[in-house]
Write an enzyme that holds these catalytic residues in place. Structure first.
Site, PDB file in Angstrom:
ATOM      1  N   GLN A  53       0.859  -1.185   0.000  1.00  0.00           N
ATOM      2  CA  GLN A  53       0.000   0.000   0.000  1.00  0.00           C
ATOM      3  C   GLN A  53       0.894   1.233   0.000  1.00  0.00           C
ATOM      4  O   GLN A  53       1.749   1.395   0.864  1.00  0.00           O
ATOM      5  CB  GLN A  53      -0.915   0.018   1.226  1.00  0.00           C
ATOM      6  N   HIS A  59      -8.526   2.111  -1.079  1.00  0.00           N
ATOM      7  CA  HIS A  59      -8.861   2.241  -2.494  1.00  0.00           C
ATOM      8  C   HIS A  59      -8.657   0.896  -3.175  1.00  0.00           C
ATOM      9  O   HIS A  59      -7.973   0.022  -2.654  1.00  0.00           O
ATOM     10  CB  HIS A  59      -8.027   3.337  -3.167  1.00  0.00           C
ATOM     11  N   HIS A  61      -7.985  -1.090  -7.059  1.00  0.00           N
ATOM     12  CA  HIS A  61      -7.504  -0.960  -8.429  1.00  0.00           C
ATOM     13  C   HIS A  61      -8.238  -1.986  -9.285  1.00  0.00           C
ATOM     14  O   HIS A  61      -8.332  -3.152  -8.902  1.00  0.00           O
ATOM     15  CB  HIS A  61      -5.999  -1.247  -8.512  1.00  0.00           C
TER      16      HIS A  61
END
Length: 101
Positions: A53, A59, A61
């Site tokens: 990270q 988040h 991807h």
């Protein structure tokens, strides 16, 4: 990259994010995969520096995998293990117990 816009607490790792925020993210990732026309893809989410990270917020991807080669898309490689079935069953029981707490 897909990030939770309702993340007022600025969660760094997934386990810090309220469930209601998480519920929105995978349907959006699905829509992104469809929108970019990805037939094969990975949805990646990392938690912590040693887990790769880099950005300090939750988040995801959406990574297209256009070919079955290491030339494009996400390349995954880690040492695999084949633990004995009794160890797997014990781990399964332990996890079930913890999930019911």
């Amino acid at each position: 990259m897909l990030s939770s816009s309702r993340n007022a607490n600025h969660a760094v790792k997934t386990h810090e994010l309220p469930d209601e925020n998480l519920a929105d993210l995978l349907p959006i990732a699905k829509k992104i995969a469809i929108a970019i026309g990805a037939e094969n893809y990975n949805i990646l989410q990392n938690n912590g520096r040693i887990a790769h990270q880099v950005v300090d917020h939750v988040h995801f991807h959406v990574i297209p995998k256009p070919a079955a080669t290491d030339e494009e898309g996400l390349v995954i490689g880690w040492p695999t293990k084949s633990p004995p079935q009794d160890e797997l069953k014990a781990l399964h029981a332990e996890l079930l117990e913890k999930l019911q707490q």
